[in-house]
Design a protein around this motif. Structure first.
Motif, PDB file in Angstrom:
ATOM      1  N   MET A 147       5.037 -57.130  16.538  1.00  0.00           N
ATOM      2  CA  MET A 147       3.920 -56.203  16.788  1.00  0.00           C
ATOM      3  C   MET A 147       4.130 -54.888  16.038  1.00  0.00           C
ATOM      4  N   PHE A 148       5.355 -54.363  16.058  1.00  0.00           N
ATOM      5  CA  PHE A 148       5.613 -53.105  15.348  1.00  0.00           C
ATOM      6  C   PHE A 148       5.536 -53.296  13.837  1.00  0.00           C
ATOM      7  N   GLY A 149       5.979 -54.446  13.351  1.00  0.00           N
ATOM      8  CA  GLY A 149       5.838 -54.748  11.926  1.00  0.00           C
ATOM      9  C   GLY A 149       4.370 -54.830  11.519  1.00  0.00           C
ATOM     10  N   LEU A 150       3.578 -55.501  12.330  1.00  0.00           N
ATOM     11  CA  LEU A 150       2.134 -55.568  12.063  1.00  0.00           C
ATOM     12  C   LEU A 150       1.500 -54.178  12.145  1.00  0.00           C
ATOM     13  N   GLY A 151       1.967 -53.390  13.093  1.00  0.00           N
ATOM     14  CA  GLY A 151       1.454 -52.022  13.215  1.00  0.00           C
ATOM     15  C   GLY A 151       1.686 -51.228  11.947  1.00  0.00           C
ATOM     16  N   ALA A 152       2.851 -51.398  11.343  1.00  0.00           N
ATOM     17  CA  ALA A 152       3.154 -50.688  10.094  1.00  0.00           C
ATOM     18  C   ALA A 152       2.218 -51.131   8.976  1.00  0.00           C
ATOM     19  N   VAL A 153       1.990 -52.433   8.881  1.00  0.00           N
ATOM     20  CA  VAL A 153       1.099 -52.955   7.842  1.00  0.00           C
ATOM     21  C   VAL A 153      -0.327 -52.458   8.073  1.00  0.00           C
ATOM     22  N   ILE A 154      -0.773 -52.533   9.312  1.00  0.00           N
ATOM     23  CA  ILE A 154      -2.134 -52.099   9.635  1.00  0.00           C
ATOM     24  C   ILE A 154      -2.298 -50.598   9.397  1.00  0.00           C
ATOM     25  N   GLU A 155      -1.259 -49.837   9.611  1.00  0.00           N
ATOM     26  CA  GLU A 155      -1.311 -48.387   9.380  1.00  0.00           C
ATOM     27  C   GLU A 155      -1.494 -48.070   7.897  1.00  0.00           C
ATOM     28  N   LEU A 156      -0.885 -48.880   7.038  1.00  0.00           N
ATOM     29  CA  LEU A 156      -0.917 -48.602   5.601  1.00  0.00           C
ATOM     30  C   LEU A 156      -2.096 -49.247   4.865  1.00  0.00           C
ATOM     31  N   ALA A 157      -2.548 -50.398   5.338  1.00  0.00           N
ATOM     32  CA  ALA A 157      -3.565 -51.166   4.605  1.00  0.00           C
ATOM     33  C   ALA A 157      -4.835 -50.370   4.282  1.00  0.00           C
ATOM     34  N   PRO A 158      -5.403 -49.637   5.220  1.00  0.00           N
ATOM     35  CA  PRO A 158      -6.671 -48.961   4.894  1.00  0.00           C
ATOM     36  C   PRO A 158      -6.512 -47.709   4.034  1.00  0.00           C
ATOM     37  N   LEU A 159      -5.291 -47.319   3.722  1.00  0.00           N
ATOM     38  CA  LEU A 159      -5.101 -46.086   2.951  1.00  0.00           C
ATOM     39  C   LEU A 159      -5.708 -46.173   1.551  1.00  0.00           C
ATOM     40  N   ALA A 160      -5.857 -47.374   1.041  1.00  0.00           N
ATOM     41  CA  ALA A 160      -6.498 -47.530  -0.273  1.00  0.00           C
ATOM     42  C   ALA A 160      -7.928 -46.978  -0.247  1.00  0.00           C
ATOM     43  N   LEU A 161      -8.556 -47.009   0.912  1.00  0.00           N
ATOM     44  CA  LEU A 161      -9.920 -46.487   1.042  1.00  0.00           C
ATOM     45  C   LEU A 161      -9.981 -44.972   0.831  1.00  0.00           C
ATOM     46  N   LEU A 162      -8.850 -44.295   0.998  1.00  0.00           N
ATOM     47  CA  LEU A 162      -8.834 -42.841   0.769  1.00  0.00           C
ATOM     48  C   LEU A 162      -9.226 -42.497  -0.663  1.00  0.00           C
ATOM     49  N   LEU A 163      -8.953 -43.409  -1.580  1.00  0.00           N
ATOM     50  CA  LEU A 163      -9.314 -43.175  -2.982  1.00  0.00           C
ATOM     51  C   LEU A 163     -10.825 -43.063  -3.158  1.00  0.00           C
ATOM     52  N   LEU A 164     -11.577 -43.672  -2.252  1.00  0.00           N
ATOM     53  CA  LEU A 164     -13.035 -43.648  -2.340  1.00  0.00           C
ATOM     54  C   LEU A 164     -13.641 -42.386  -1.737  1.00  0.00           C
ATOM     55  N   LEU A 165     -12.854 -41.651  -0.988  1.00  0.00           N
ATOM     56  CA  LEU A 165     -13.361 -40.469  -0.282  1.00  0.00           C
ATOM     57  C   LEU A 165     -12.949 -39.198  -1.012  1.00  0.00           C
ATOM     58  N   SER A 166     -13.927 -38.419  -1.431  1.00  0.00           N
ATOM     59  CA  SER A 166     -13.635 -37.180  -2.142  1.00  0.00           C
ATOM     60  C   SER A 166     -14.464 -36.046  -1.566  1.00  0.00           C
ATOM     61  N   PRO A 167     -13.835 -35.187  -0.776  1.00  0.00           N
ATOM     62  CA  PRO A 167     -14.585 -34.046  -0.237  1.00  0.00           C
ATOM     63  C   PRO A 167     -15.193 -33.170  -1.330  1.00  0.00           C
ATOM     64  N   SER A 168     -14.513 -32.992  -2.455  1.00  0.00           N
ATOM     65  CA  SER A 168     -15.067 -32.135  -3.507  1.00  0.00           C
ATOM     66  C   SER A 168     -16.323 -32.772  -4.103  1.00  0.00           C
ATOM     67  N   LYS A 169     -16.330 -34.087  -4.291  1.00  0.00           N
ATOM     68  CA  LYS A 169     -17.528 -34.761  -4.782  1.00  0.00           C
ATOM     69  C   LYS A 169     -18.645 -34.699  -3.745  1.00  0.00           C
ATOM     70  N   ALA A 170     -18.281 -34.833  -2.483  1.00  0.00           N
ATOM     71  CA  ALA A 170     -19.287 -34.746  -1.421  1.00  0.00           C
ATOM     72  C   ALA A 170     -19.912 -33.354  -1.398  1.00  0.00           C
ATOM     73  N   ARG A 171     -19.088 -32.307  -1.484  1.00  0.00           N
ATOM     74  CA  ARG A 171     -19.625 -30.933  -1.479  1.00  0.00           C
ATOM     75  C   ARG A 171     -20.532 -30.691  -2.681  1.00  0.00           C
ATOM     76  N   ALA A 172     -20.144 -31.225  -3.844  1.00  0.00           N
ATOM     77  CA  ALA A 172     -20.983 -31.071  -5.039  1.00  0.00           C
ATOM     78  C   ALA A 172     -22.331 -31.765  -4.824  1.00  0.00           C
ATOM     79  N   LYS A 173     -22.305 -32.939  -4.219  1.00  0.00           N
ATOM     80  CA  LYS A 173     -23.547 -33.666  -3.936  1.00  0.00           C
ATOM     81  C   LYS A 173     -24.395 -32.905  -2.927  1.00  0.00           C
ATOM     82  N   PHE A 174     -23.759 -32.337  -1.906  1.00  0.00           N
ATOM     83  CA  PHE A 174     -24.505 -31.560  -0.910  1.00  0.00           C
ATOM     84  C   PHE A 174     -25.165 -30.346  -1.554  1.00  0.00           C
ATOM     85  N   ALA A 175     -24.440 -29.668  -2.432  1.00  0.00           N
ATOM     86  CA  ALA A 175     -24.988 -28.489  -3.115  1.00  0.00           C
ATOM     87  C   ALA A 175     -26.168 -28.894  -4.000  1.00  0.00           C
ATOM     88  N   ALA A 176     -26.047 -30.035  -4.681  1.00  0.00           N
ATOM     89  CA  ALA A 176     -27.157 -30.518  -5.519  1.00  0.00           C
ATOM     90  C   ALA A 176     -28.369 -30.856  -4.642  1.00  0.00           C
TER      91      ALA A 176
END
Length: 149
Positions: free
Chosen positions: A113-142
């Motif tokens: 369970m703890f091993g799976l927890g570690a994997v599950i904790e790390l797996a979605p981090l790739a999605l962080l690459l898709l999230l950019s607050p600076s791009k979002a703010r630029a879009k909001f300003a536009a």
């Protein structure tokens, strides 16, 4: 975790939301792996206390950083709605994680369970690459400039 969440905001302000989330999640996963590999220490109250405290600190920092990221990604005109949707998704994650985790715990060992927890904790981090607050703010300003026309 609650006290550590107070540190999460300033840390994510200083080092960036995504970096703080990444490092915090890596710490949580690292603690899970360390716990998984330390089975002989599980009966020790001091070990359990230290693990719980360290995990709670890392989790609190991650939680606060995620909230800050959600706020950064919310459109100013729809901020309450956007933020509430993000919070609702966190609640759904918690409910389904608890449900699935409970069922899974009946079928696998605690170490697994703890091993799976570690994997599950790390797996979605790739999605962080898709999230950019600076791009979002630029879009909001536009959007605001377009609405003002």
């Amino acid at each position: 975790a609650a006290l550590a969440a107070f540190a999460g905001g300033p840390l994510s302000d200083r080092f960036g939301r995504r970096r703080t989330i990444l490092l915090g999640c890596a710490a949580v996963a690292g603690f899970d792996v360390a716990f998984m590999l330390s089975r002989g220490l599980w009966p020790s109250y001091l070990f359990q206390l230290g693990f719980t405290a360290a995990s709670a600190v890392a989790s609190g920092i991650v939680y606060a950083s995620i909230l800050a990221l959600f706020m950064d990604l919310a459109h100013p005109r729809l901020a309450a709605t956007h933020f509430q949707v993000s919070m609702a998704l966190l609640n759904v994650r918690g409910v389904w994680g608890g449900r699935l985790g409970g069922r899974l715990a009946e079928r696998v060992s605690p170490a697994t369970m703890f091993g799976l927890g570690a994997v599950i904790e790390l797996a979605p981090l790739a999605l962080l690459l898709l999230l950019s607050p600076s791009k979002a703010r630029a879009k909001f300003a536009a959007d605001e400039r377009e609405a003002a026309k």
